[in-house]
Scaffold this active site. Structure first.
Site, PDB file in Angstrom:
ATOM      1  N   ASP A 127       2.789   1.979  -9.544  1.00 22.49           N
ATOM      2  CA  ASP A 127       2.850   3.378  -9.138  1.00 22.49           C
ATOM      3  C   ASP A 127       1.170   3.426  -8.675  1.00 22.49           C
ATOM      4  O   ASP A 127       0.414   3.449  -9.641  1.00 22.49           O
ATOM      5  CB  ASP A 127       3.395   4.562 -10.013  1.00 22.49           C
ATOM      6  CG  ASP A 127       3.539   5.531  -9.301  1.00 22.49           C
ATOM      7  OD1 ASP A 127       3.273   5.702  -8.116  1.00 22.49           O
ATOM      8  OD2 ASP A 127       4.068   6.346 -10.107  1.00 22.49           O
TER       9      ASP A 127
ATOM     10  N   ASP B  62       4.148   4.951  -1.966  1.00 16.12           N
ATOM     11  CA  ASP B  62       2.954   4.678  -2.901  1.00 16.12           C
ATOM     12  C   ASP B  62       3.729   3.984  -4.338  1.00 16.12           C
ATOM     13  O   ASP B  62       3.000   3.993  -5.485  1.00 16.12           O
ATOM     14  CB  ASP B  62       2.109   5.859  -3.418  1.00 16.12           C
ATOM     15  CG  ASP B  62       3.148   6.979  -3.879  1.00 16.12           C
ATOM     16  OD1 ASP B  62       4.180   6.939  -3.977  1.00 16.12           O
ATOM     17  OD2 ASP B  62       2.443   8.168  -4.361  1.00 16.12           O
ATOM     18  N   GLU B  63       4.714   3.426  -4.194  1.00 13.90           N
ATOM     19  CA  GLU B  63       5.385   3.026  -5.386  1.00 13.90           C
ATOM     20  C   GLU B  63       6.459   1.865  -4.785  1.00 13.90           C
ATOM     21  O   GLU B  63       7.069   2.037  -3.909  1.00 13.90           O
ATOM     22  CB  GLU B  63       5.982   3.946  -6.353  1.00 13.90           C
ATOM     23  CG  GLU B  63       7.192   4.732  -5.998  1.00 13.90           C
ATOM     24  CD  GLU B  63       7.733   5.739  -6.809  1.00 13.90           C
ATOM     25  OE1 GLU B  63       7.898   5.437  -7.978  1.00 13.90           O
ATOM     26  OE2 GLU B  63       7.974   6.827  -6.372  1.00 13.90           O
TER      27      GLU B  63
END
Length: 417
Positions: free
Chosen positions: A27, A120-121
Site C-alpha cells: 500500500d 496505489d495498492e
C-alpha cells in the site's frame, strides 16, 4: 478500515516466524501527495492536500494535514477550516498513473500472482518466489527498498497468511513501514483491534455493532452466530465472524478485471452553458479511453453522472452497439445522454463519464465495429504514445487546445472501481 486509533498491541511486533505468511499487501503511503512531493520537494514537511477546490473533496492528504483531522473524501471547505495553512494542489492523475505503473512493474518482478486493487495498492502471493527471493519478510523488504529506489515514493507492506490480515497489517505499518503477523499470532492480533478494523465494516455497520456492545473484534468473535445473524443478516454475520477468527479463503486473483473506468469534474462555479459541458465530456472521454487502452480493455456501456446545484444527482447509461476503447465512441454516447438531461437554471455542479461492462481487448479484439474509421483508432493510439513520452497536456483535441478552464477541477479523475 477503522477510523479508530491503532492500539499499542497492533503497533508492536508480532514475532519473527513468517512461515505460511505468503500473502503480501503493498500500500503506497498518501500516494497522490507522495507523487506531488517528488516534483515539489520544497513542500516536504508541510500540510498538503491534493484535489478539490473550495467545492470539491479531498483526494489525498499528507500526514501533516491528517494531524489536523483532514482525510480523503472530506469536503474541501471543511479541510480548509481544519487546516487553513495547507497547500492545496489540483490532482494530476496522468502523473499518478505513470508512477503507479512503475510501482506495479516492481511488484511484477516478484511474482505474476499479483492482484492490483487500485492505483496505489496490490496483493501478492509470493509462495512461488520463496526459493528465488527468500522468506516473505525478506521479499517485503526488497519491495519497499526497490519501490523507494526506483520511484522515490514510500510503500508500506503487510505480511500475513490471508488477504484480510495482510491488508490490516499494511494499514498498521503506515507510514513507510512493514508489519508481519505470524500465523500463530493472527487471532491475538485481530482481537486486539476495534471492530471497525474488520474488512467490510463501514461507518453504519460499526455503529450497529457498537450499539449492541460489540466494540472490539474480540467482542464480535465471541458473540454467538445466531445473534450476529439477527443483527447483521446471515451472510454478513457469518463473514465477519469468520474474519474475526482469521478465516479468509480468498486467493490472490491475478486476472482481476476492473468493473469500470471513470472520471468526474466538480466545477468551481455552477455551469449552465451546455457547450461548456460538452467540452468537459470530450476531455473526460479521452481520459477514459486512454486508460482503457493502457489496460487493454474495451467498454460496452457508457454512463454519465450529473449533479445539479441543489446536489440532486442523476445517472444515465447507454449500451454501445459494439465494444470500444475510443474516445470518439464514448463522447458520442455521453453527449447523447447529456442532450436528454434538462439543465436547470442554477446549472451543473459536477459532471462525470464512466466506461462500464469492460472486457479484455486481447480476447475481444480491438476492431469494435465493421464501420469503424481506422484512421480514428490510429490517431487516438498515436496520441497515447505522444502523451506518454512528452506529457498529457502536449496533445489534446483541437477544440480544447489553448483552453485553460479555470472553472473546473478534477474531483475523482481516473477513478477505478
Amino acid at each position: 478500515m477503522s477510523r479508530s486509533p491503532r492500539s499499542a498491541a497492533a503497533r508492536r511486533s508480532w514475532g519473527e516466524d513468517d512461515a505460511g505468511c505468503t500473502i503480501l499487501h503493498v500500500d503506497m503511503d498518501a500516494f497522490f501527495v507522495s507523487v506531488e512531493l517528488l516534483d515539489r520537494p520544497e513542500l516536504r514537511g508541510r500540510p498538503v492536500i491534493v484535489g478539490g477546490d473550495h467545492r470539491g473533496v479531498v483526494a489525498a492528504a499528507s500526514y501533516e494535514a491528517r494531524a489536523y483531522g483532514v482525510h480523503s473524501a472530506m469536503p474541501a471547505s471543511r479541510a480548509r477550516l481544519l487546516c487553513p495553512e495547507a497547500v492545496v494542489l489540483p490532482g494530476r492523475h496522468d502523473r499518478y498513473s505513470e508512477v503507479s505503473r512503475q510501482v506495479m512493474d516492481v511488484l511484477a518482478e516478484v511474482t505474476p500472482v499479483m492482484e492490483p486493487v487500485s492505483i496505489d495498492e496490490a496483493f501478492l502471493d509470493v509462495s512461488g518466489a520463496l526459493r528465488r527471493m527468500g522468506r516473505p519478510v525478506e521479499i517485503a523488504r526488497w519491495i519497499r527498498r526497490e519501490v523507494r529506489s526506483r520511484t522515490g515514493v514510500p510503500a508500506s507492506v503487510g505480511v500475513a497468511a490471508t488477504k484480510h490480515v495482510a491488508k490490516i497489517a499494511s494499514a498498521h505499518a503506515k507510514p513507510d513501514g512493514l508489519l508481519m503477523v505470524p500465523v500463530a499470532a493472527t487471532v491475538p492480533f485481530l482481537h486486539s483491534l476495534p471492530v471497525g478494523a474488520l474488512w467490510g465494516v463501514g461507518e453504519k455497520t460499526r455503529e450497529v455493532l457498537e450499539r449492541h456492545g460489540l466494540d472490539t473484534v474480540e467482542d464480535l468473535a465471541h458473540t454467538p452466530l445466531p445473534t450476529l445473524h439477527r443483527t447483521l443478516g446471515v451472510a454478513a454475520g457469518q463473514r465477519l465472524h469468520d474474519l474475526a477468527w482469521g478465516r479468509d479463503a480468498r486467493a490472490v486473483q491475478p486476472t482481476r478485471v476492473e468493473k469500470s473506468v471513470g472520471t468526474e469534474t466538480t466545477f468551481a462555479r455552477d455551469v449552465t452553458d451546455r457547450s461548456h459541458l460538452e467540452r468537459v465530456l470530450l476531455e473526460q472521454a479521452h481520459q477514459c479511453a486512454a486508460r482503457l487502452r493502457a489496460d487493454a480493455v474495451l467498454t460496452r456501456t457508457v454512463a454519465i453522472k450529473v449533479r445539479f446545484a441543489d446536489f440532486t444527482t442523476l445517472t444515465r447509461t447507454r449500451t454501445l452497439p459494439a465494444a470500444t476503447d475510443l474516445a470518439h465512441d464514448i463522447v458520442a454516447a455521453a453527449r447523447d445522454l447529456l442532450a436528454a438531461v434538462d439543465i436547470p437554471p442554477d446549472g451543473v455542479r459536477l459532471l462525470g463519464v464512466r466506461a462500464e461492462r469492460l472486457s479484455s481487448a486481447v480476447s475481444t479484439g480491438v476492431q469494435a465495429a465493421l464501420d469503424e474509421d481506422p484512421h480514428q483508432a490510429l490517431a487516438e493510439r498515436a496520441m497515447d504514445g505522444v502523451r506518454a513520452r512528452f506529457g498529457p497536456q502536449l496533445l489534446r483535441p483541437a477544440s480544447l487546445l489553448g483552453r485553460k478552464d479555470r472553472s473546473a477541477s478534477p474531483s475523482a479523475s481516473g477513478d477505478i472501481s
